[in-house]
Write a protein that holds these residues in place. Structure first.
Motif, PDB file in Angstrom:
ATOM      1  N   ASP A 263      51.852 -33.517 -50.868  1.00 20.42           N
ATOM      2  CA  ASP A 263      51.619 -34.956 -51.030  1.00 20.42           C
ATOM      3  C   ASP A 263      52.106 -35.735 -49.822  1.00 20.42           C
ATOM      4  O   ASP A 263      51.550 -36.784 -49.490  1.00 20.42           O
ATOM      5  N   LEU A 264      53.165 -35.251 -49.170  1.00 20.29           N
ATOM      6  CA  LEU A 264      53.778 -36.025 -48.097  1.00 20.29           C
ATOM      7  C   LEU A 264      54.386 -35.115 -47.042  1.00 20.29           C
ATOM      8  O   LEU A 264      55.071 -34.138 -47.380  1.00 20.29           O
TER       9      LEU A 264
ATOM     10  N   VAL B  64      56.659 -32.239 -51.197  1.00 22.46           N
ATOM     11  CA  VAL B  64      57.040 -32.779 -49.891  1.00 22.46           C
ATOM     12  C   VAL B  64      57.150 -31.642 -48.885  1.00 22.46           C
ATOM     13  O   VAL B  64      57.672 -30.567 -49.196  1.00 22.46           O
ATOM     14  N   CYS B  65      56.693 -31.897 -47.673  1.00 22.10           N
ATOM     15  CA  CYS B  65      56.810 -30.927 -46.586  1.00 22.10           C
ATOM     16  C   CYS B  65      57.805 -31.459 -45.549  1.00 22.10           C
ATOM     17  O   CYS B  65      57.643 -32.565 -45.027  1.00 22.10           O
ATOM     18  N   THR B  66      58.874 -30.674 -45.283  1.00 28.08           N
ATOM     19  CA  THR B  66      59.814 -30.993 -44.216  1.00 28.08           C
ATOM     20  C   THR B  66      59.902 -29.805 -43.274  1.00 28.08           C
ATOM     21  O   THR B  66      59.364 -28.733 -43.549  1.00 28.08           O
TER      22      THR B  66
ATOM     23  N   ILE C 192      50.475 -30.923 -41.332  1.00 25.24           N
ATOM     24  CA  ILE C 192      50.040 -32.329 -41.299  1.00 25.24           C
ATOM     25  C   ILE C 192      48.623 -32.464 -41.852  1.00 25.24           C
ATOM     26  O   ILE C 192      48.318 -33.384 -42.612  1.00 25.24           O
ATOM     27  N   LEU C 193      47.753 -31.516 -41.488  1.00 24.45           N
ATOM     28  CA  LEU C 193      46.365 -31.556 -41.939  1.00 24.45           C
ATOM     29  C   LEU C 193      46.270 -31.405 -43.449  1.00 24.45           C
ATOM     30  O   LEU C 193      45.396 -31.989 -44.093  1.00 24.45           O
ATOM     31  N   HIS C 194      47.182 -30.624 -44.035  1.00 21.45           N
ATOM     32  CA  HIS C 194      47.134 -30.356 -45.469  1.00 21.45           C
ATOM     33  C   HIS C 194      48.122 -31.232 -46.248  1.00 21.45           C
ATOM     34  O   HIS C 194      48.532 -30.875 -47.352  1.00 21.45           O
TER      35      HIS C 194
END
Length: 543
Positions: free
Chosen positions: A8-9, A54-56, A75-77
């Motif tokens: 989602d983010l 969330v992606c970090t 970032i693309l996904h």
């Protein structure tokens, strides 16, 4: 074929700027934010995993591939891109590269920004503006881990609302409903574990709620206190030019001389109180009695309010001063106003008058007068909240429909208290009735509830829909209906007699209520289970 998001983010940030020291431990504020974000459950009909994802750059990156390859894929996904704006962003080649990749891969999508010591426009003004701020991750230097998490939880609602495209209030209500559901499940499991018929009978035979758990030993003379509060969870009552501190509730309190006479006092921070005299006010350190900030105020004092280091003080001339946590003082705007628009007999035109009752939160300053006028100042824009439709019938002739006075009572009946609720709405009391205002629209809702006396003070309980309402002789425990914003459920009523005229403060953890009276010893109240005169403290997760 459109790309199916995995996240989602995507959060881009400088790790060194995200570290925050709380007590003896150091935390990563973005990791704390991630936990709050991922506790949100996806609404039915929204495609994707059950929770917000969330992606970090630490937990969600697989080994293998170059930095650019991994970043491009993540970032693309990701549905959204959030930059944590901090002082070292421009010096981080990794963050700058992530921004560059986002602009390359999603040129038409606006980014989101969170403030952490810097504004978006100060970092990359050609790409970011201050209008894209989704959250403020700024925390006071003396904040506790609980307070930081509460701040991040509140800000997470705003971020999730932007990503999922639903109102912030809906996100907040769904989140709080799920927390209550989990609490109920845990409580049910705990009760079930007891398992015996005797235990069930005892549980059903008692009463849960706020009970008076101890009466503090009063000093020789404590009449008409100016205010109450806490310092390091220790009860404090202020009267005249002294603070009475109960380090040991079983004995008389220590007396601390103050640098200012007190007509009214409120909790300002965990260790200080805002104290107002006839024509001056000060922020007093309860450990020393000294004032860290003191200022004279033209005109006689009328009302005060505090919120997380912010202060507001009004005088009887109708002016108000607002003091930031850093000590910056600004005067509230006073546009032309016409009172008595409901009843021409009381009509008067002049500058807007700030009243005897004030309330602050992160966005607004609310003011109500003893003659029944209420207004809400948007502190971020400097404008007053004006409803699309007047909230009371107007009697001609009137100068204009738009006016800083949002609500006016019938025949100038006093408004007795105001307070902001955790969801941002304002609650106020008029006679024996409670009202609720949505500051974003100015809409007023007349609440349906059991009969109560004139409310002297409204105390919202944190992380819940519950509130304490103090009248002259009772302590009312109320709960806002989860589905109907116009209903309030009356849970419990405690009689204060023979004590009267209460003035109360809630501790930082929301578990202890200190109540002082006009001419009686102060009390400490806590959520307990009472049975046959015995009281068992209820844990915070159950209450």
């Amino acid at each position: 074929m459109p790309i199916k998001p995995k996240f989602d983010l995507f959060i881009s940030y400088v790790r060194s700027d995200a570290r925050v020291k709380l007590g003896r431990r150091t935390f990563d504020i973005v990791e704390l934010l991630k936990r709050e974000l991922e506790s949100h459950v996806r609404p039915k009909g929204f495609p994707g995993p059950s929770n917000f994802v969330v992606c970090t750059d630490i937990d969600d990156f697989e080994l293998g591939g170059t930095f650019d390859q991994v970043m491009r894929d993540r970032i693309l996904h990701s549905t959204g891109f959030l930059l944590v704006c901090s002082p070292q962003v421009q010096a981080s080649k990794y963050v700058l590269r992530e921004i560059e990749l986002f602009r390359l891969l999603k040129p038409a999508q606006p980014p989101l920004a969170a403030i952490r010591g810097a504004t978006p426009s100060s970092i990359l003004p050609e790409f970011f503006s201050d209008q894209i701020v989704a959250a403020d991750l700024t925390c006071p230097a003396d904040a506790t881990l609980r307070e930081v998490r509460a701040t991040l939880r509140r800000e997470s609602h705003k971020i999730v609302a932007q990503i999922w495209g639903i109102p912030t209030r809906q996100v907040y209500d769904r989140f709080e409903e799920r927390r209550r559901f989990i609490r109920r499940r845990i409580a049910a499991a705990a009760v079930g574990a007891l398992g015996s018929l005797v235990g069930i009978v005892l549980w059903l035979g008692g009463e849960a709620g706020y009970h008076r758990v101890k009466e503090l030993t009063p000093p020789a003379k404590l009449v008409s206190p100016a205010g109450v509060g806490f310092t390091a969870s220790i009860p404090v009552v202020i009267r005249d030019r002294a603070a009475y501190i109960w380090k040991n509730p079983a004995i008389a309190p220590e007396k601390l001389d103050l640098s200012i006479y007190a007509l009214r006092a409120l909790q300002h921070s965990p260790s200080s109180m805002l104290v107002a005299d006839v024509n001056q006010f000060a922020i007093v350190d309860i450990s020393t009695g000294n004032s860290s900030f003191q200022r004279a105020f033209g005109g006689e004092f009328a009302g005060i309010a505090t919120w997380k280091g912010w202060s507001a003080v009004s005088n009887k001339d109708g002016a108000v001063l607002i003091v930031s946590p850093e000590g910056t003082v600004s005067e509230g705007p006073r546009p032309s106003s016409q009172t008595g628009r409901r009843f021409p007999t009381f009509r008067e035109t002049g500058p807007f008058r700030y009243g005897e009752h004030l309330a602050l939160n992160e966005h607004y300053l609310a003011s109500a007068t003893l003659t029944g006028q209420l207004g809400i100042l948007d502190r971020k824009t400097g404008h007053f909240v004006v409803a699309d439709i007047p909230q009371f019938p107007l009697v001609e002739p009137i100068e204009r429909k738009e006016d800083p006075v949002l609500y006016e009572t019938e025949n100038t009946r006093p408004i007795s208290t105001v307070a902001f609720l955790p969801d941002g709405d304002l609650m106020f009391a008029e006679g024996g009735g409670l009202r609720r205002i949505d500051p974003s629209s100015g809409k007023i809702t007349f609440l349906s509830h059991c009969p109560i006396e004139l409310a002297r003070q409204i105390i919202p309980l944190p992380r819940s829909h519950r509130l304490i309402v103090l009248t002259t002789s009772t302590l009312e425990e109320l709960e806002m209906d989860k589905d109907d914003r116009s209903k309030v459920h009356c849970l419990r009523r405690s009689t204060l007699a023979p004590k009267s005229a209460p003035r109360a403060a809630l501790s930082n953890d929301g578990q202890t209520l200190l109540v002082a009276y006009f001419d009686a010893a102060p009390d400490v109240w806590q959520p307990t289970y009472s049975l046959f005169g015995l009281q068992v403290r209820l844990p915070s997760w159950l209450w």
